[in-house]
Motif scaffolding. Sequence first.
Motif, PDB file in Angstrom:
ATOM      1  N   LEU A 323     -19.792   6.561  16.493  1.00  0.00           N
ATOM      2  CA  LEU A 323     -19.946   5.859  15.222  1.00  0.00           C
ATOM      3  C   LEU A 323     -18.850   6.236  14.235  1.00  0.00           C
ATOM      4  CD1 LEU A 323     -22.007   4.049  13.524  1.00  0.00           C
ATOM      5  CD2 LEU A 323     -22.822   6.230  12.608  1.00  0.00           C
ATOM      6  N   SER A 324     -18.437   7.499  14.243  1.00  0.00           N
ATOM      7  CA  SER A 324     -17.444   7.960  13.269  1.00  0.00           C
ATOM      8  C   SER A 324     -16.014   7.588  13.662  1.00  0.00           C
ATOM      9  CB  SER A 324     -17.553   9.480  13.084  1.00  0.00           C
ATOM     10  OG  SER A 324     -17.379  10.149  14.311  1.00  0.00           O
ATOM     11  N   LEU A 325     -15.771   7.328  14.945  1.00  0.00           N
ATOM     12  CA  LEU A 325     -14.405   7.023  15.395  1.00  0.00           C
ATOM     13  C   LEU A 325     -13.813   5.779  14.726  1.00  0.00           C
ATOM     14  CD1 LEU A 325     -14.586   7.914  19.209  1.00  0.00           C
ATOM     15  CD2 LEU A 325     -13.141   9.005  17.474  1.00  0.00           C
ATOM     16  N   PRO A 326     -14.529   4.642  14.681  1.00  0.00           N
ATOM     17  CA  PRO A 326     -13.951   3.471  14.000  1.00  0.00           C
ATOM     18  C   PRO A 326     -13.737   3.704  12.508  1.00  0.00           C
ATOM     19  CG  PRO A 326     -15.773   2.821  15.406  1.00  0.00           C
ATOM     20  CD  PRO A 326     -15.812   4.312  15.297  1.00  0.00           C
ATOM     21  N   ILE A 327     -14.581   4.510  11.893  1.00  0.00           N
ATOM     22  CA  ILE A 327     -14.418   4.788  10.463  1.00  0.00           C
ATOM     23  C   ILE A 327     -13.095   5.512  10.226  1.00  0.00           C
ATOM     24  CG2 ILE A 327     -15.380   6.064   8.500  1.00  0.00           C
ATOM     25  CD1 ILE A 327     -18.149   5.559   9.678  1.00  0.00           C
ATOM     26  N   VAL A 328     -12.757   6.432  11.138  1.00  0.00           N
ATOM     27  CA  VAL A 328     -11.477   7.148  11.024  1.00  0.00           C
ATOM     28  C   VAL A 328     -10.320   6.237  11.400  1.00  0.00           C
ATOM     29  CG1 VAL A 328     -10.106   9.079  11.872  1.00  0.00           C
ATOM     30  CG2 VAL A 328     -12.560   9.372  11.497  1.00  0.00           C
ATOM     31  N   ASN A 329     -10.363   5.715  12.622  1.00  0.00           N
ATOM     32  CA  ASN A 329      -9.226   4.948  13.140  1.00  0.00           C
ATOM     33  C   ASN A 329      -9.004   3.648  12.387  1.00  0.00           C
ATOM     34  OD1 ASN A 329      -8.814   6.891  15.130  1.00  0.00           O
ATOM     35  ND2 ASN A 329     -10.153   5.871  16.591  1.00  0.00           N
ATOM     36  N   GLY A 330     -10.097   2.936  12.105  1.00  0.00           N
ATOM     37  CA  GLY A 330      -9.971   1.669  11.399  1.00  0.00           C
ATOM     38  C   GLY A 330      -9.450   1.839   9.986  1.00  0.00           C
ATOM     39  N   SER A 331      -9.958   2.823   9.283  1.00  0.00           N
ATOM     40  CA  SER A 331      -9.533   3.043   7.896  1.00  0.00           C
ATOM     41  C   SER A 331      -8.093   3.531   7.830  1.00  0.00           C
ATOM     42  CB  SER A 331     -10.460   4.054   7.210  1.00  0.00           C
ATOM     43  OG  SER A 331     -11.786   3.586   7.196  1.00  0.00           O
ATOM     44  N   PHE A 332      -7.734   4.441   8.736  1.00  0.00           N
ATOM     45  CA  PHE A 332      -6.359   4.946   8.742  1.00  0.00           C
ATOM     46  C   PHE A 332      -5.388   3.826   9.125  1.00  0.00           C
ATOM     47  CE2 PHE A 332      -2.667   7.078  10.635  1.00  0.00           C
ATOM     48  CZ  PHE A 332      -2.346   7.952   9.613  1.00  0.00           C
ATOM     49  N   GLY A 333      -5.771   3.020  10.115  1.00  0.00           N
ATOM     50  CA  GLY A 333      -4.911   1.904  10.499  1.00  0.00           C
ATOM     51  C   GLY A 333      -4.732   0.909   9.380  1.00  0.00           C
ATOM     52  N   ALA A 334      -5.824   0.586   8.679  1.00  0.00           N
ATOM     53  CA  ALA A 334      -5.737  -0.358   7.555  1.00  0.00           C
ATOM     54  C   ALA A 334      -4.897   0.222   6.425  1.00  0.00           C
ATOM     55  CB  ALA A 334      -7.145  -0.691   7.059  1.00  0.00           C
ATOM     56  N   MET A 335      -5.016   1.532   6.204  1.00  0.00           N
ATOM     57  CA  MET A 335      -4.226   2.161   5.159  1.00  0.00           C
ATOM     58  C   MET A 335      -2.735   2.060   5.473  1.00  0.00           C
ATOM     59  SD  MET A 335      -4.057   6.152   4.032  1.00  0.00           S
ATOM     60  CE  MET A 335      -3.207   6.503   5.568  1.00  0.00           C
ATOM     61  N   ILE A 336      -2.374   2.354   6.729  1.00  0.00           N
ATOM     62  CA  ILE A 336      -0.976   2.260   7.141  1.00  0.00           C
ATOM     63  C   ILE A 336      -0.469   0.831   6.977  1.00  0.00           C
ATOM     64  CG2 ILE A 336       0.590   2.415   9.112  1.00  0.00           C
ATOM     65  CD1 ILE A 336      -0.087   5.094   8.020  1.00  0.00           C
ATOM     66  N   GLN A 337      -1.278  -0.136   7.397  1.00  0.00           N
ATOM     67  CA  GLN A 337      -0.879  -1.534   7.262  1.00  0.00           C
ATOM     68  C   GLN A 337      -0.661  -1.916   5.807  1.00  0.00           C
ATOM     69  OE1 GLN A 337      -4.150  -3.332   9.432  1.00  0.00           O
ATOM     70  NE2 GLN A 337      -2.800  -3.858  11.132  1.00  0.00           N
ATOM     71  N   GLY A 338      -1.499  -1.384   4.924  1.00  0.00           N
ATOM     72  CA  GLY A 338      -1.394  -1.755   3.525  1.00  0.00           C
ATOM     73  C   GLY A 338      -0.298  -1.038   2.769  1.00  0.00           C
ATOM     74  N   VAL A 339       0.182   0.091   3.297  1.00  0.00           N
ATOM     75  CA  VAL A 339       1.164   0.916   2.580  1.00  0.00           C
ATOM     76  C   VAL A 339       2.590   0.643   3.036  1.00  0.00           C
ATOM     77  CG1 VAL A 339       1.956   3.294   2.247  1.00  0.00           C
ATOM     78  CG2 VAL A 339      -0.474   2.761   2.026  1.00  0.00           C
ATOM     79  N   ILE A 340       2.783   0.449   4.333  1.00  0.00           N
ATOM     80  CA  ILE A 340       4.128   0.347   4.880  1.00  0.00           C
ATOM     81  C   ILE A 340       4.723  -1.038   4.630  1.00  0.00           C
ATOM     82  CG2 ILE A 340       5.532   0.599   6.972  1.00  0.00           C
ATOM     83  CD1 ILE A 340       4.164   3.147   5.951  1.00  0.00           C
ATOM     84  N   ALA A 341       5.983  -1.074   4.284  1.00  0.00           N
ATOM     85  CA  ALA A 341       6.692  -2.335   4.084  1.00  0.00           C
ATOM     86  C   ALA A 341       6.615  -3.175   5.354  1.00  0.00           C
ATOM     87  CB  ALA A 341       8.147  -2.064   3.715  1.00  0.00           C
ATOM     88  N   PRO A 342       6.317  -4.484   5.245  1.00  0.00           N
ATOM     89  CA  PRO A 342       6.158  -5.321   6.442  1.00  0.00           C
ATOM     90  C   PRO A 342       7.342  -5.266   7.393  1.00  0.00           C
ATOM     91  CG  PRO A 342       5.385  -6.499   4.503  1.00  0.00           C
ATOM     92  CD  PRO A 342       6.020  -5.230   4.009  1.00  0.00           C
TER      93      PRO A 342
END
Length: 427
Positions: A323-342
């Motif tokens: 249950l905790s794995l998607p919370i970590v991986n999904g949130s970190f992945g979304a953060m990277i997507q939102g921060v890094i220049a396209p």
Amino acid sequence: MQNPSSSAWLGRFLSIWLGQVFSLVGSQLVQFAIIWNLTLRTGSATTLAFATLMAMLPAVLLSPFIGTWVDRMNRQVIMLVADACSMLVTIGLALLFWREADAVWHIYLALLLRSICERFHATAMGASTVLLVPKTHLARVQGLNQALHGGMNIIAAPLGAWLIAKFPLQVVLSIDVVTAILAILPLLFVRIPQPQRDADRNVTFWQDMREGFAYVIGWRGLLISLIMVSMINLVMTPIGSLLPLLVTKIFGGGASELGWMEAALSIGIILGGILLSVWGGFKRRIVTALFGLVLLGSFTLLMGIMPSSLIWAAIAMNGLVGLSLPIVNGSFGAMIQGVIAPELQGRVFSLVASFATAMAPLGLLLAGPIADSFGLRVWYILGGVVTIAMGVLGFGLRSVMTMESQSHEAEPPIVETSLSQAQAEAL
């Protein structure tokens, strides 16, 4: 290019995403069929280990190169070519099985080529998601992806086993050809936005690659996050391989209990992915990711200290790990997507994958001797403590906590957007 803001993004994204769902089903079936064939043919642990290595090598060695290509080329074309090439490899392997001309080295080569195609496709899709999905929905999309992969873990093996029992192997492989076509079709008709590039900027492939490395190294918060990810993968990756021994030697269970343990993990991943897709996480994605890390470490630690008589409690705890794995991986992945220049996402995502995957073999090498010398529980306790420590450390580091507040339009100061020819030749 800006993120889409209207509801039109949903139909465009879902049409591509559903195609990838079909492709993932086919790929998982092929993977299961190939490994099962090697198991029956050779019965060799070395053969299976080498097959796993063939599938891992592109992520470890080629990711930085693949990420640079993705950022320099049309990402939609890369996805189309990657899917088509993977399909051709599967067709070739199916023909070899049909003609009974297959050899073990053919399978190794097919695994390697398919893995290369998968890395190109995954990197291009990950780098394109931020241009297809509004930033406010990135965490939900990541949660959806995590749930999908959890679901595949449950259905792929039994479905693959049933198909292999009913049909020749080449028929099972042909299913992947059909699902690949279903993935390709939306890419022919739905336009994927491309990042804006400076038409006057004339740089070489190696200069682009160096810029990706400089971007990661120069952004302190991102670099620290990647080091934390590497440390976590070092201690958490071997836990899956140690699970059968934990069930049998510590909890005194058998095949049935191991099956329940693995099912609980997959069900937990699905539920965690659904939770994240509905909830979306806290307003700051880094808070969600770090909170998930503390949960993941705590549940892993509890599994390590659980009394031997409480196997069903351990099974439930493994579900909470899932249950905790998607919370970590999904949130970190979304953060990277939102921060890094396209225009840099391909290179940065590939470096993240390379960092994470490179630690897996080292962790596996260390886990065996440590578990043999000090007991299985020690590795679970170590994994839990390190993961909790990384989560707590992240909360205390300003450079990590403020990553999302830094505009990706303003790159870190050491990033070099142009390099001299002499510098490029020195790389």
